[in-house]
Design a protein around this motif. Structure first.
Motif, short mmCIF file in Angstrom:
data_model
loop_
_atom_site.label_atom_id
_atom_site.label_comp_id
_atom_site.label_asym_id
_atom_site.label_seq_id
_atom_site.Cartn_x
_atom_site.Cartn_y
_atom_site.Cartn_z
N GLU A 28 0.88 -1.52 -0.07
CA GLU A 28 -0.68 0.29 0.51
C GLU A 28 0.75 0.99 0.15
O GLU A 28 0.20 2.28 0.14
N ARG A 29 2.18 1.12 -0.02
CA ARG A 29 3.39 2.38 0.57
C ARG A 29 2.57 2.99 1.81
O ARG A 29 2.76 4.37 1.24
N LYS A 30 2.53 2.80 2.53
CA LYS A 30 2.54 3.26 3.54
C LYS A 30 3.12 3.06 4.46
O LYS A 30 3.80 1.77 4.99
N ILE A 31 3.70 3.92 5.74
CA ILE A 31 4.27 3.57 6.79
C ILE A 31 3.82 3.96 7.97
O ILE A 31 2.93 5.47 8.06
N HIS A 32 3.38 4.32 9.51
CA HIS A 32 2.86 4.77 10.59
C HIS A 32 3.87 4.25 11.21
O HIS A 32 4.44 3.06 11.96
N VAL A 33 4.59 5.43 12.03
CA VAL A 33 4.86 5.52 13.29
C VAL A 33 4.31 5.64 14.58
O VAL A 33 2.90 6.71 14.51
N TYR A 34 4.76 4.64 15.43
CA TYR A 34 4.09 5.15 16.20
C TYR A 34 4.69 4.64 17.86
O TYR A 34 5.69 4.22 17.79
N GLY A 35 3.74 4.80 19.28
CA GLY A 35 4.24 4.57 20.25
C GLY A 35 5.20 4.25 21.16
O GLY A 35 5.82 5.93 20.76
N TYR A 36 6.11 4.12 22.52
CA TYR A 36 6.90 3.96 22.90
C TYR A 36 8.40 3.41 22.78
O TYR A 36 7.87 1.57 22.71
N SER A 37 9.52 3.55 23.95
CA SER A 37 10.23 2.34 23.93
C SER A 37 10.27 2.95 25.63
O SER A 37 9.65 3.29 25.91
N VAL A 38 9.95 1.29 26.25
CA VAL A 38 10.34 1.01 27.56
C VAL A 38 11.16 1.97 28.17
O VAL A 38 10.80 2.70 29.00
N GLY A 39 12.12 1.26 27.06
CA GLY A 39 13.32 1.84 27.96
C GLY A 39 14.42 3.21 27.72
O GLY A 39 14.42 3.88 29.07
N PHE A 40 13.69 3.94 26.43
CA PHE A 40 13.80 4.80 26.71
C PHE A 40 12.68 6.54 26.03
O PHE A 40 13.10 7.35 26.18
N GLY A 41 11.74 6.05 26.05
CA GLY A 41 10.61 6.34 25.81
C GLY A 41 10.26 6.49 25.19
O GLY A 41 10.83 6.17 24.18
N ARG A 42 9.43 7.89 24.37
CA ARG A 42 9.86 7.95 23.29
C ARG A 42 9.75 8.98 22.60
O ARG A 42 9.78 10.51 23.00
N ALA A 43 9.84 9.01 21.05
CA ALA A 43 11.23 9.62 20.61
C ALA A 43 9.91 11.14 19.45
O ALA A 43 9.21 10.38 20.14
N ASP A 44 10.35 12.02 19.48
CA ASP A 44 9.57 12.99 18.42
C ASP A 44 9.32 11.79 17.60
O ASP A 44 10.16 12.20 15.85
N HIS A 45 8.20 11.22 17.20
CA HIS A 45 7.74 11.15 15.68
C HIS A 45 7.77 12.25 15.06
O HIS A 45 7.75 11.52 13.44
N ALA A 46 7.32 13.38 15.41
CA ALA A 46 6.97 13.92 13.78
C ALA A 46 8.62 14.37 13.36
O ALA A 46 8.82 14.40 12.28
#
Length: 72
Positions: free
Chosen positions: A32-50
């Motif tokens: 479908e030519r789609k990528i979805h970025v989501y969630g977080y890392s338990v050890g490192f926290g959430r990255a800036d998905h933007a």
């Protein structure tokens, strides 16, 4: 965490250092030519998905790339 540790060790051999700014997950649907970025890392926290999304859009301009803070 394992990937980060291996990367940090390799960089250290070259006199470089790094830090992890957070983590998350990717859902890749190539048909479908789609990528979805989501969630977080338990050890490192959430990255800036933007930021991640902008980097992916530059590399994959023909994909629909979205992100959300929800999910694990």
């Amino acid at each position: 965490a394992d990937l980060f540790e291996r990367t940090a060790e390799e960089l250290a051999r070259h006199g470089l250092s790094c830090e992890c700014l957070g983590g998350g997950r990717l859902s890749h649907r190539p048909e479908e030519r789609k990528i979805h970025v989501y969630g977080y890392s338990v050890g490192f926290g959430r990255a800036d998905h933007a930021v991640t999304t902008e980097k992916l859009k530059a590399k994959y301009p023909d994909y629909e790339i979205t992100w959300a803070d929800e999910g694990y």
